[in-house]
Design an enzyme around this catalytic site. Structure first.
Site, PDB file in Angstrom:
ATOM      1  N   TYR A 131     -14.401 -13.057   0.592  1.00 48.23           N
ATOM      2  CA  TYR A 131     -15.174 -11.870   0.193  1.00 48.23           C
ATOM      3  C   TYR A 131     -16.361 -12.267  -0.685  1.00 48.23           C
ATOM      4  O   TYR A 131     -17.448 -11.703  -0.593  1.00 48.23           O
ATOM      5  CB  TYR A 131     -14.291 -10.885  -0.577  1.00 48.23           C
ATOM      6  CG  TYR A 131     -13.401 -10.041   0.314  1.00 48.23           C
ATOM      7  CD1 TYR A 131     -13.921  -8.975   1.040  1.00 48.23           C
ATOM      8  CD2 TYR A 131     -12.046 -10.309   0.429  1.00 48.23           C
ATOM      9  CE1 TYR A 131     -13.105  -8.196   1.853  1.00 48.23           C
ATOM     10  CE2 TYR A 131     -11.220  -9.535   1.230  1.00 48.23           C
ATOM     11  CZ  TYR A 131     -11.758  -8.477   1.945  1.00 48.23           C
ATOM     12  OH  TYR A 131     -10.960  -7.709   2.747  1.00 48.23           O
ATOM     13  N   ASP A 158      -6.802  -3.989  -7.536  1.00 47.57           N
ATOM     14  CA  ASP A 158      -7.362  -4.559  -6.316  1.00 47.57           C
ATOM     15  C   ASP A 158      -7.571  -6.063  -6.479  1.00 47.57           C
ATOM     16  O   ASP A 158      -7.801  -6.537  -7.595  1.00 47.57           O
ATOM     17  CB  ASP A 158      -8.687  -3.894  -5.943  1.00 47.57           C
ATOM     18  CG  ASP A 158      -8.967  -4.057  -4.449  1.00 47.57           C
ATOM     19  OD1 ASP A 158      -8.504  -3.217  -3.658  1.00 47.57           O
ATOM     20  OD2 ASP A 158      -9.609  -5.061  -4.084  1.00 47.57           O
ATOM     21  N   ARG A 208      -7.503  10.744  -6.585  1.00 43.86           N
ATOM     22  CA  ARG A 208      -8.726   9.991  -6.280  1.00 43.86           C
ATOM     23  C   ARG A 208      -9.974  10.774  -6.705  1.00 43.86           C
ATOM     24  O   ARG A 208     -10.972  10.176  -7.132  1.00 43.86           O
ATOM     25  CB  ARG A 208      -8.712   9.680  -4.769  1.00 43.86           C
ATOM     26  CG  ARG A 208      -9.920   9.026  -4.188  1.00 43.86           C
ATOM     27  CD  ARG A 208     -10.023   7.581  -4.627  1.00 43.86           C
ATOM     28  NE  ARG A 208     -11.281   7.013  -4.183  1.00 43.86           N
ATOM     29  CZ  ARG A 208     -12.452   7.278  -4.757  1.00 43.86           C
ATOM     30  NH1 ARG A 208     -12.529   8.088  -5.798  1.00 43.86           N
ATOM     31  NH2 ARG A 208     -13.550   6.731  -4.308  1.00 43.86           N
ATOM     32  N   ARG A 234      -4.054   6.488   0.416  1.00 44.97           N
ATOM     33  CA  ARG A 234      -4.626   7.684   1.054  1.00 44.97           C
ATOM     34  C   ARG A 234      -3.670   8.530   1.880  1.00 44.97           C
ATOM     35  O   ARG A 234      -3.941   9.685   2.140  1.00 44.97           O
ATOM     36  CB  ARG A 234      -5.802   7.279   1.936  1.00 44.97           C
ATOM     37  CG  ARG A 234      -7.050   7.055   1.136  1.00 44.97           C
ATOM     38  CD  ARG A 234      -8.082   6.354   1.964  1.00 44.97           C
ATOM     39  NE  ARG A 234      -7.562   5.050   2.376  1.00 44.97           N
ATOM     40  CZ  ARG A 234      -8.253   4.151   3.055  1.00 44.97           C
ATOM     41  NH1 ARG A 234      -9.477   4.424   3.431  1.00 44.97           N
ATOM     42  NH2 ARG A 234      -7.715   2.992   3.374  1.00 44.97           N
ATOM     43  N   ARG A 281       0.819  -1.214   0.000  1.00 46.79           N
ATOM     44  CA  ARG A 281       0.000   0.000   0.000  1.00 46.79           C
ATOM     45  C   ARG A 281       0.853   1.264   0.000  1.00 46.79           C
ATOM     46  O   ARG A 281       0.512   2.241   0.661  1.00 46.79           O
ATOM     47  CB  ARG A 281      -0.962   0.027   1.199  1.00 46.79           C
ATOM     48  CG  ARG A 281      -2.055  -1.010   1.145  1.00 46.79           C
ATOM     49  CD  ARG A 281      -3.133  -0.593   0.147  1.00 46.79           C
ATOM     50  NE  ARG A 281      -4.121  -1.637  -0.019  1.00 46.79           N
ATOM     51  CZ  ARG A 281      -5.254  -1.696   0.669  1.00 46.79           C
ATOM     52  NH1 ARG A 281      -5.522  -0.785   1.550  1.00 46.79           N
ATOM     53  NH2 ARG A 281      -6.102  -2.670   0.462  1.00 46.79           N
TER      54      ARG A 281
HETATM   55  O1  CP3 Z   1       0.031   0.309  -3.223  1.00 40.20           O
HETATM   56  C1  CP3 Z   1      -0.417  -0.856  -3.296  1.00 40.20           C
HETATM   57  O2  CP3 Z   1      -0.185  -1.719  -2.435  1.00 40.20           O
HETATM   58  C2  CP3 Z   1      -1.165  -1.275  -4.549  1.00 40.20           C
HETATM   59  C3  CP3 Z   1      -2.569  -1.250  -4.518  1.00 40.20           C
HETATM   60  C4  CP3 Z   1      -3.443  -2.213  -3.714  1.00 40.20           C
HETATM   61  C5  CP3 Z   1      -4.763  -1.861  -3.359  1.00 40.20           C
HETATM   62  N1  CP3 Z   1      -5.369  -2.954  -2.816  1.00 40.20           N
HETATM   63  C6  CP3 Z   1      -5.376  -0.543  -3.566  1.00 40.20           C
HETATM   64  C7  CP3 Z   1      -6.460  -0.102  -2.655  1.00 40.20           C
HETATM   65  C8  CP3 Z   1      -3.249  -3.533  -3.302  1.00 40.20           C
HETATM   66  C9  CP3 Z   1      -1.986  -4.386  -3.378  1.00 40.20           C
HETATM   67  C10 CP3 Z   1      -4.486  -3.989  -2.743  1.00 40.20           C
HETATM   68  C11 CP3 Z   1      -4.689  -5.361  -2.238  1.00 40.20           C
HETATM   69  C12 CP3 Z   1      -5.915  -5.648  -1.480  1.00 40.20           C
HETATM   70  N2  CP3 Z   1      -7.190  -5.195  -1.682  1.00 40.20           N
HETATM   71  C13 CP3 Z   1      -5.947  -6.569  -0.400  1.00 40.20           C
HETATM   72  C14 CP3 Z   1      -4.787  -7.373   0.092  1.00 40.20           C
HETATM   73  C15 CP3 Z   1      -3.906  -6.613   1.002  1.00 40.20           C
HETATM   74  C16 CP3 Z   1      -4.525  -6.330   2.352  1.00 40.20           C
HETATM   75  O3  CP3 Z   1      -4.808  -5.165   2.633  1.00 40.20           O
HETATM   76  O4  CP3 Z   1      -4.706  -7.296   3.117  1.00 40.20           O
HETATM   77  C17 CP3 Z   1      -7.276  -6.592   0.085  1.00 40.20           C
HETATM   78  C18 CP3 Z   1      -7.803  -7.404   1.256  1.00 40.20           C
HETATM   79  C19 CP3 Z   1      -8.047  -5.737  -0.752  1.00 40.20           C
HETATM   80  C20 CP3 Z   1      -9.516  -5.464  -0.678  1.00 40.20           C
HETATM   81  C21 CP3 Z   1      -9.730  -4.052  -0.295  1.00 40.20           C
HETATM   82  N3  CP3 Z   1      -9.607  -2.981  -1.155  1.00 40.20           N
HETATM   83  C22 CP3 Z   1     -10.074  -3.557   0.974  1.00 40.20           C
HETATM   84  C23 CP3 Z   1     -10.280  -4.401   2.213  1.00 40.20           C
HETATM   85  C24 CP3 Z   1     -10.196  -2.165   0.852  1.00 40.20           C
HETATM   86  C25 CP3 Z   1     -10.687  -1.191   1.894  1.00 40.20           C
HETATM   87  C26 CP3 Z   1      -9.783  -1.048   3.044  1.00 40.20           C
HETATM   88  C27 CP3 Z   1      -8.772   0.028   2.820  1.00 40.20           C
HETATM   89  O5  CP3 Z   1      -7.607  -0.187   3.155  1.00 40.20           O
HETATM   90  O6  CP3 Z   1      -9.172   1.093   2.394  1.00 40.20           O
HETATM   91  C28 CP3 Z   1      -9.847  -1.821  -0.478  1.00 40.20           C
HETATM   92  C29 CP3 Z   1      -9.755  -0.465  -1.045  1.00 40.20           C
HETATM   93  C30 CP3 Z   1      -8.406  -0.054  -1.539  1.00 40.20           C
HETATM   94  N4  CP3 Z   1      -7.594  -0.821  -2.321  1.00 40.20           N
HETATM   95  C31 CP3 Z   1      -7.787   1.219  -1.323  1.00 40.20           C
HETATM   96  C32 CP3 Z   1      -6.566   1.186  -2.024  1.00 40.20           C
HETATM   97  C33 CP3 Z   1      -5.569   2.305  -2.176  1.00 40.20           C
HETATM   98  C34 CP3 Z   1      -8.390   2.378  -0.545  1.00 40.20           C
HETATM   99  C35 CP3 Z   1      -9.503   2.998  -1.337  1.00 40.20           C
HETATM  100  C36 CP3 Z   1      -9.524   4.507  -1.283  1.00 40.20           C
HETATM  101  O7  CP3 Z   1      -8.788   5.149  -2.055  1.00 40.20           O
HETATM  102  O8  CP3 Z   1     -10.307   5.028  -0.489  1.00 40.20           O
END
Ligand code: CP3
Length: 345
Positions: A150, A76, A39, A30, A26
């Site tokens: 999920y 994602d 965003r 944000r 990540r």
């Molecule tokens: O920089 C990076 O790592 C690359 C991008 C990336 C995202 N999601 C973007 C994202 C990666 C590698 C993921 C993987 C992901 N997505 C996982 C596995 C890693 C982990 O966190 O355990 C999971 C479980 C998801 C599913 C997911 N997507 C969740 C649970 C959420 C909401 C929780 C959160 O952290 O906000 C997302 C949304 C998400 N995916 C965001 C980002 C940058 C946040 C959305 C926003 O911009 O508001």
């Protein structure tokens, strides 16, 4: 692209390393003001993921700001169920929500349509052209188990009771979903590889819900099948596995039996255990607690020293999970600098 100069690839393939590699799960997101601004250019998070110009920019933002050794594709893990025809929304504060696959009828309706995520592969090619040859490019998917969680429950709010119940009551139903996810995830990752990623990471974020025989059956075996399918087509692409939250002994089973090339460890794993039991099997990545980056530079340097003193200069430094949204961006710079400045004491 001259892979021979990439510290991450060197660490993963056993070559001499130019320096200790570091990147952050990540690292886009944000906590970065430039991400917050980006965003706003897409109506929804899903649009952001599926618009190559924007997703590519999100991928590149942390690489411009920090001297990290890798870029990770901005996408994602839930794009796979989306391309299987499930509705997907990312609710601002409450995380992602899918319509749950809660019946045989819903299962029979799953229909893989790769066109729905083709733009991700465009994001990869667009980004690849802009990356320096020294920066490795990582693609990713979810672990089959975590994505199934999920899909069956729809969201993570209650800890996946429907999925855990289905393991007992309807194991054949869960297995069918995993089989469908296996074929879809293989295509999703091969598409990313074809378009230019050089490493892939499998995020099994909910691996820790299972232990022992269940862990073996529902996490290790499906991961091993996915790794085998990928290796058959692209033996040259290193695979990093991340069974987040698994118990120590389950991490050992995972690293021995999935076929992954490297293991990402979360911050529950002690450095002694990592050094004695896991690192002799495969290269490791991790496991600085994300909260360390909320602290100041002194604590960050101490943590980097603690991890590298135990695991040595070939360790791939990363966090035990993703960067927290409240992290000050300058602390990420301190972290990356501390890794590259580290010398054995
Ligand atoms: O920089 C990076 O790592 C690359 C991008 C990336 C995202 N999601 C973007 C994202 C990666 C590698 C993921 C993987 C992901 N997505 C996982 C596995 C890693 C982990 O966190 O355990 C999971 C479980 C998801 C599913 C997911 N997507 C969740 C649970 C959420 C909401 C929780 C959160 O952290 O906000 C997302 C949304 C998400 N995916 C965001 C980002 C940058 C946040 C959305 C926003 O911009 O508001």
């Amino acid at each position: 692209m001259d892979k021979s100069k990439q510290a991450l690839l060197q660490a993963l393939t056993g070559q001499p390393i130019a320096r200790t590699p570091v990147w952050l799960m990540r690292q886009a997101g944000r906590y970065l003001p430039e991400y917050q601004a980006l965003r706003l250019k897409a109506p929804t998070f899903l649009d952001l993921c599926l618009t190559p110009a924007l997703a590519s920019e999100a991928t590149l933002q942390p690489v411009r700001r920090y001297d990290v050794d890798a870029a990770i594709l901005f996408a994602d893990i839930l794009l796979v169920p989306y391309a299987l025809g499930r509705s997907l929304v990312f609710q601002d504060a409450r995380g992602p929500k899918l319509d749950p696959v809660d019946s045989g009828a819903a299962l029979n309706k799953l229909d893989w349509n790769p066109k729905k995520i083709e733009s991700v592969f465009e994001t990869v090619s667009l980004t690849k052209r802009k990356l320096s040859p020294k920066t490795a490019f990582i693609g990713f998917s979810g672990g089959l188990w975590s994505v199934a969680c999920y899909m069956i429950d729809g969201d993570s709010r209650h800890g996946f009771p429907a999925t855990l119940n289905a393991l007992r009551q309807r194991p054949g139903f869960v297995q069918s979903i995993l089989d469908i996810l296996l074929a879809a995830t293989k295509e999703y990752l091969l598409g990313q590889i074809q378009a230019g990623v050089q490493v892939v990471q499998i995020f099994d974020s909910w691996a820790g819900l299972l232990t022992g025989d269940d862990f073996l059956r529902w996490v290790v075996t499906p991961t091993n099948r996915l790794v085998d399918l990928l290796k058959k087509e692209r033996p040259d692409i290193p695979i990093i596995g991340f069974p987040r939250g698994a118990r120590d002994e389950d991490y050992q089973v995972y690293v021995r039996h999935t076929g992954v090339d490297a293991l990402s460890i979360d911050d529950s794993i002690s450095l002694d255990f990592a050094k004695d039991r896991l690192q002799p099997v495969k290269p490791l990545q991790g496991n600085v607690a994300p909260s360390v980056l909320l602290d100041g530079e002194r604590v960050i340097r101490q943590e980097v020293d603690r991890v590298l003193s135990a695991l040595g200069p070939r360790h791939i430094v990363n966090l035990g999970h993703g960067v927290l949204p409240k992290t000050p961006p300058d602390h990420v710079a301190d972290f990356v600098k501390a890794v590259h400045a580290w010398k054995p004491g």
